[in-house]
Design an enzyme around this catalytic site. Structure first.
Site, PDB file in Angstrom:
ATOM      1  N   TRP A  91       0.815  -1.222   0.000  1.00  0.00           N
ATOM      2  CA  TRP A  91       0.000   0.000   0.000  1.00  0.00           C
ATOM      3  C   TRP A  91       0.841   1.262   0.000  1.00  0.00           C
ATOM      4  O   TRP A  91       0.477   2.261  -0.625  1.00  0.00           O
ATOM      5  CB  TRP A  91      -0.999  -0.004   1.160  1.00  0.00           C
ATOM      6  CG  TRP A  91      -2.046  -1.063   0.955  1.00  0.00           C
ATOM      7  CD1 TRP A  91      -2.217  -2.191   1.700  1.00  0.00           C
ATOM      8  CD2 TRP A  91      -3.036  -1.124  -0.092  1.00  0.00           C
ATOM      9  NE1 TRP A  91      -3.249  -2.940   1.181  1.00  0.00           N
ATOM     10  CE2 TRP A  91      -3.766  -2.318   0.095  1.00  0.00           C
ATOM     11  CE3 TRP A  91      -3.363  -0.300  -1.164  1.00  0.00           C
ATOM     12  CZ2 TRP A  91      -4.819  -2.706  -0.750  1.00  0.00           C
ATOM     13  CZ3 TRP A  91      -4.408  -0.679  -2.010  1.00  0.00           C
ATOM     14  CH2 TRP A  91      -5.119  -1.863  -1.803  1.00  0.00           C
ATOM     15  N   LYS A 116     -12.552  -1.214   7.541  1.00  0.00           N
ATOM     16  CA  LYS A 116     -11.854  -2.111   8.454  1.00  0.00           C
ATOM     17  C   LYS A 116     -12.406  -1.892   9.871  1.00  0.00           C
ATOM     18  O   LYS A 116     -13.280  -2.626  10.301  1.00  0.00           O
ATOM     19  CB  LYS A 116     -10.340  -1.898   8.406  1.00  0.00           C
ATOM     20  CG  LYS A 116      -9.730  -2.376   7.071  1.00  0.00           C
ATOM     21  CD  LYS A 116      -9.260  -1.249   6.265  1.00  0.00           C
ATOM     22  CE  LYS A 116      -8.403  -1.566   5.062  1.00  0.00           C
ATOM     23  NZ  LYS A 116      -8.653  -2.692   4.217  1.00  0.00           N
ATOM     24  N   ASP A 124      -1.133   6.868   6.221  1.00  0.00           N
ATOM     25  CA  ASP A 124      -2.241   6.004   5.834  1.00  0.00           C
ATOM     26  C   ASP A 124      -2.404   4.996   6.971  1.00  0.00           C
ATOM     27  O   ASP A 124      -1.628   4.054   7.107  1.00  0.00           O
ATOM     28  CB  ASP A 124      -1.905   5.292   4.514  1.00  0.00           C
ATOM     29  CG  ASP A 124      -2.983   4.287   4.119  1.00  0.00           C
ATOM     30  OD1 ASP A 124      -3.951   4.103   4.876  1.00  0.00           O
ATOM     31  OD2 ASP A 124      -2.845   3.683   3.032  1.00  0.00           O
TER      32      ASP A 124
HETATM   33  N1  PMP Z   1      -4.359   1.729   2.216  1.00  0.00           N
HETATM   34  C1  PMP Z   1      -4.434   0.604   2.940  1.00  0.00           C
HETATM   35  C2  PMP Z   1      -3.484   0.420   4.088  1.00  0.00           C
HETATM   36  C3  PMP Z   1      -5.378  -0.378   2.625  1.00  0.00           C
HETATM   37  O1  PMP Z   1      -5.439  -1.500   3.354  1.00  0.00           O
HETATM   38  C4  PMP Z   1      -6.252  -0.169   1.538  1.00  0.00           C
HETATM   39  C5  PMP Z   1      -7.322  -1.165   1.145  1.00  0.00           C
HETATM   40  N2  PMP Z   1      -7.336  -2.357   1.736  1.00  0.00           N
HETATM   41  C6  PMP Z   1      -6.135   1.010   0.809  1.00  0.00           C
HETATM   42  C7  PMP Z   1      -5.182   1.944   1.187  1.00  0.00           C
HETATM   43  C8  PMP Z   1      -7.030   1.294  -0.349  1.00  0.00           C
HETATM   44  O2  PMP Z   1      -8.299   1.561   0.134  1.00  0.00           O
HETATM   45  P1  PMP Z   1      -9.553   1.813  -0.780  1.00  0.00           P
HETATM   46  O3  PMP Z   1      -9.874   0.516  -1.443  1.00  0.00           O
HETATM   47  O4  PMP Z   1     -10.603   2.253   0.197  1.00  0.00           O
HETATM   48  O5  PMP Z   1      -9.226   2.868  -1.766  1.00  0.00           O
END
Ligand code: PMP
Length: 359
Positions: A101, A195, A171
């Site tokens: 991520w 989450k 994040d």
């Molecule tokens: N950052 C992290 C740490 C994630 O776990 C996720 C999705 N699991 C995201 C960003 C992306 O999130 P989204 O699908 O809501 O755009």
């Protein structure tokens, strides 16, 4: 038999909250309509939004000089919104790479600025968090971005980087509200909802006042943090239902004793599972001990030929969604706030029993 859902997100929600949603779904607070049918401009919804923000501020201890934004976009949208809003004429930003991520944020950041990867564990197969001593931070960077819990790789920071005067942007999607967090150490915190916050369709931003300026000219209007704050998160129709459920989750956290209580339970849950995995020669984990995530626990069967049998049998026992992310394979157990200890113990019992039959 009760089912336990180990999905990384959208993830398990507290049963108490889901029950409350069911009870109020057709008739919210005796008004004869569903909360989904309320106008976002109605005084009723404005009250829901205000309560949600107030409860979040209380639970997390958000200082007065920080604004909270309820965003329609997922966490991914912030990879663009952060440079658009925070570069403020600077051309460089620091990013820390610790897994999937944080890398996605880097790729997106490169559209807007010169990205300096100040530290990376790529050569270490994303198994350990680089120590701050080894970071090469740029004092002229507009901000430092990192991901404090790598949902796929299973790493979690148990310390907060020191970036001096350069704003720290995090994040925190996959461990937000799982333990106390000193908000004042950050310039901006963001987290996707699906989450520990509620259903998908929402992300939260907590941003320090002095970072709120109009974004780069030409930025799509919905992507301006500055304007979202001025509009009280209502530049357009917000995800009203998701915000309502999130507000019920915040109240549920308060009833559990707040984030200190959440942290203690989360610590115990992950400790018993790691302990069971460590004691077995049948399963293996890859992340360095001190950097292991309490929320997302990836593990592999030593013999991957058994993966499908494992998943089928787990499913039959109502231990759901244990398949690892496609980029790393294997298994992953996500133990968010709403996963009770009984769920973790049921998983451990299955792990041991499966091992005794196939080991
Ligand atoms: N950052 C992290 C740490 C994630 O776990 C996720 C999705 N699991 C995201 C960003 C992306 O999130 P989204 O699908 O809501 O755009």
């Amino acid at each position: 038999m009760r089912a336990y859902n180990f999905s990384a997100g959208p993830a398990t929600l507290p049963t108490e909250v889901l029950t409350q949603v069911r009870e109020e779904l057709l008739d919210w607070q005796g008004k004869g309509l569903s909360v989904m049918e309320l106008s976002h401009r109605s005084s009723e919804f404005m009250q829901i939004l205000a309560m949600a923000e107030q409860d979040l501020r209380e639970v997390l201890g958000v200082p007065d000089n920080y604004r909270v934004i309820f965003c329609q976009e997922g966490a991914s949208a912030h990879w663009d919104m952060i440079p658009l809003n925070l570069l403020q004429g600077r051309s460089r930003a620091d990013y820390i790479e610790t897994g999937y991520w944080s890398y996605r944020a880097i790729e997106e950041g490169r559209r807007y600025c010169q990205v300096n990867i100040a530290a990376s564990n790529r050569s270490d197969q994303f198994c350990a968090i680089p120590a701050q001593n080894d970071w090469r931070l740029d004092p002229e960077a507009a901000y430092v971005h990192y991901c404090s819990n790598e949902t796929i790789d299973g790493l979690e920071f148990n310390w907060i980087p020191d970036t001096g005067k350069v704003p720290l942007v995090v994040d925190a999607s996959s461990h937000f509200l799982s333990r106390p967090m000193p908000v004042e150490r950050f310039g901006m915190i963001y987290a996707g909802a699906q989450k520990n916050i509620g259903p998908a369709g929402l992300s939260l931003v907590i941003i320090r006042d002095d970072l709120l300026h109009p974004p780069v000219p030409g930025t799509p209007f919905l992507m301006s943090y500055h304007d979202q704050v001025l509009a009280n998160s209502m530049l357009n129709t917000p995800p009203t239902f998701t915000i309502w459920v999130a507000s019920l989750v915040f109240q549920w956290i308060k009833r559990q004793g707040g984030l200190t209580a959440m942290a203690a339970v989360n610590q115990r849950k992950s400790a018993v599972l790691y302990d069971a995995l460590d004691r077995s020669g049948f399963y293996r984990t890859t992340v360095k001990r001190g950097d292991r995530s309490r929320m997302n626990i990836p593990f592999h069967l030593r013999d991957p030929a058994l993966d499908e049998t494992f998943l089928r049998e787990a499913d039959a026992r109502h231990l759901l969604q244990l398949r690892g992310h496609r980029v790393v394979g294997g298994m992953r157990a996500s133990l968010y706030n709403a996963m009770p200890m009984e769920g973790v113990l049921a998983l451990i019992e299955f792990l041991q029993e499966f091992e005794s039959r196939h080991g």
